[in-house]
Design a protein around this motif. Structure first.
Motif, PDB file in Angstrom:
ATOM      1  N   THR A  34       0.836  -1.195   0.000  1.00 41.29           N
ATOM      2  CA  THR A  34       0.000   0.000   0.000  1.00 41.29           C
ATOM      3  C   THR A  34       0.874   1.248   0.000  1.00 41.29           C
ATOM      4  OG1 THR A  34      -1.658  -1.179   1.307  1.00 41.29           O
ATOM      5  CG2 THR A  34      -1.864   1.216   1.192  1.00 41.29           C
ATOM      6  N   TRP A 164      -5.418   4.148  -8.082  1.00 46.45           N
ATOM      7  CA  TRP A 164      -5.666   2.888  -8.793  1.00 46.45           C
ATOM      8  C   TRP A 164      -4.822   1.771  -8.202  1.00 46.45           C
ATOM      9  CZ3 TRP A 164      -2.063  -0.026 -11.479  1.00 46.45           C
ATOM     10  CH2 TRP A 164      -2.574  -1.109 -12.207  1.00 46.45           C
ATOM     11  N   TRP A 165      -3.553   2.029  -7.948  1.00 44.52           N
ATOM     12  CA  TRP A 165      -2.646   1.020  -7.389  1.00 44.52           C
ATOM     13  C   TRP A 165      -3.178   0.508  -6.055  1.00 44.52           C
ATOM     14  CZ3 TRP A 165       1.915  -1.500  -8.640  1.00 44.52           C
ATOM     15  CH2 TRP A 165       2.620  -2.075  -7.584  1.00 44.52           C
ATOM     16  N   ASN A 166      -3.641   1.401  -5.209  1.00 44.69           N
ATOM     17  CA  ASN A 166      -4.112   1.017  -3.880  1.00 44.69           C
ATOM     18  C   ASN A 166      -5.472   0.339  -3.894  1.00 44.69           C
ATOM     19  OD1 ASN A 166      -1.866   1.899  -2.493  1.00 44.69           O
ATOM     20  ND2 ASN A 166      -2.779   3.797  -1.755  1.00 44.69           N
ATOM     21  N   THR A 167      -6.366   0.741  -4.802  1.00 41.67           N
ATOM     22  CA  THR A 167      -7.767   0.334  -4.683  1.00 41.67           C
ATOM     23  C   THR A 167      -8.287  -0.556  -5.813  1.00 41.67           C
ATOM     24  OG1 THR A 167      -8.578   2.320  -5.826  1.00 41.67           O
ATOM     25  CG2 THR A 167      -8.264   2.468  -3.432  1.00 41.67           C
ATOM     26  N   VAL A 168      -7.548  -0.700  -6.907  1.00 37.17           N
ATOM     27  CA  VAL A 168      -8.010  -1.505  -8.040  1.00 37.17           C
ATOM     28  C   VAL A 168      -7.013  -2.616  -8.384  1.00 37.17           C
ATOM     29  CG1 VAL A 168      -8.699  -1.477 -10.469  1.00 37.17           C
ATOM     30  CG2 VAL A 168      -9.306   0.456  -8.970  1.00 37.17           C
ATOM     31  N   HIS A 169      -5.736  -2.275  -8.460  1.00 37.86           N
ATOM     32  CA  HIS A 169      -4.692  -3.228  -8.822  1.00 37.86           C
ATOM     33  C   HIS A 169      -4.613  -4.353  -7.791  1.00 37.86           C
ATOM     34  CE1 HIS A 169      -0.956  -4.795 -10.294  1.00 37.86           C
ATOM     35  NE2 HIS A 169      -0.259  -4.399  -9.260  1.00 37.86           N
ATOM     36  N   LYS A 170      -4.461  -5.591  -8.272  1.00 39.74           N
ATOM     37  CA  LYS A 170      -4.394  -6.750  -7.382  1.00 39.74           C
ATOM     38  C   LYS A 170      -3.097  -7.515  -7.623  1.00 39.74           C
ATOM     39  CE  LYS A 170      -9.427  -7.254  -7.152  1.00 39.74           C
ATOM     40  NZ  LYS A 170     -10.610  -8.117  -7.408  1.00 39.74           N
ATOM     41  N   THR A 178      -6.666  -6.089  -3.303  1.00 36.07           N
ATOM     42  CA  THR A 178      -5.924  -4.874  -3.611  1.00 36.07           C
ATOM     43  C   THR A 178      -5.024  -4.558  -2.418  1.00 36.07           C
ATOM     44  OG1 THR A 178      -7.535  -3.348  -2.620  1.00 36.07           O
ATOM     45  CG2 THR A 178      -7.904  -4.022  -4.921  1.00 36.07           C
TER      46      THR A 178
END
Length: 213
Positions: A34, A164-170, A178
């Motif tokens: 994160t 996006w990195w924190n909340t969508v990318h897995k 995420t």
């Protein structure tokens, strides 16, 4: 455990009539990937950059969070800004241990180094003004008439990418979560920051919440 770093974006942007490559200062949580806090500067980063990113990282009220709180330790690699008296005093007041890694050992802070690589491949390489060569020995010519982003536009886009990195990318190591979901699922109690006084960014510096909501 968090890791912190400065990285110069390989992208030319317009800053008050000049062309520069901005710098990003960020803190990342090692267990979940994160991004906890970010500061962007048009010129060389400084202790003010670190304090702005730290403020964004630890505070959980709007416009920051929901991630935040205080880590037990932060890893840095002998950056003089991270080791300045002002920053050391801030970490001391927050009761956060700073681990100063030996020089030239990026593998010892692999989480933030991985983030540095990811932001370039996944985001920066597609922006106008990207300056890397496509492969060794071949010069990349900038398109004629290419319009560069302004500093404020670049910063806004970067913060949206971090969201996006924190909340969508897995990321695959997180098992379908995420980074923010993994952070929220961690049972470790959050140690809330006692720092209520704002550390405002200077006029040549922009700090932002990792998740811009």
């Amino acid at each position: 455990m968090w890791e912190a770093d400065h990285v110069q974006a390989p992208v030319l942007v317009e800053v008050e009539g000049t062309v520069r490559r901005p710098w990003v200062t960020w803190f990342v949580d090692c267990a979940t990937n994160t991004v906890m806090g970010v500061a962007v500067t048009p010129g060389c980063p400084s202790r003010e950059s670190v304090l702005a990113a730290l403020r964004a990282a630890v505070l959980r009220e709007e416009p920051f969070g929901p991630q935040g709180g205080l880590p037990e330790k932060v890893r840095v690699d002998r950056g003089r800004d991270f080791l300045s008296r002002t920053v050391a005093a801030a970490f001391g007041a927050l009761v956060v241990e700073v681990e100063d890694l030996p020089a030239y050992t990026p593998h010892l802070k692999g989480t933030v180094e991985g983030l540095n690589r990811a932001v370039e491949v996944m985001f920066l390489a597609a922006l106008p003004g990207y300056v890397r060569q496509p492969r060794p020995g071949r010069r990349r010519a900038r398109p004629k008439g290419e319009l560069l982003l302004g500093f404020e536009d670049f910063t806004a886009r970067l913060l949206r990418w971090v969201e996006w990195w924190n909340t969508v990318h897995k990321p695959s190591p997180l098992g379908g979560k995420t980074p923010l979901q993994a952070w929220e699922a961690d049972p470790t109690p959050v140690r809330e920051a006692k720092m209520r006084t704002a550390i405002p960014p200077s006029r040549r510096e922009t700090a932002g919440p990792p998740c811009c909501r």
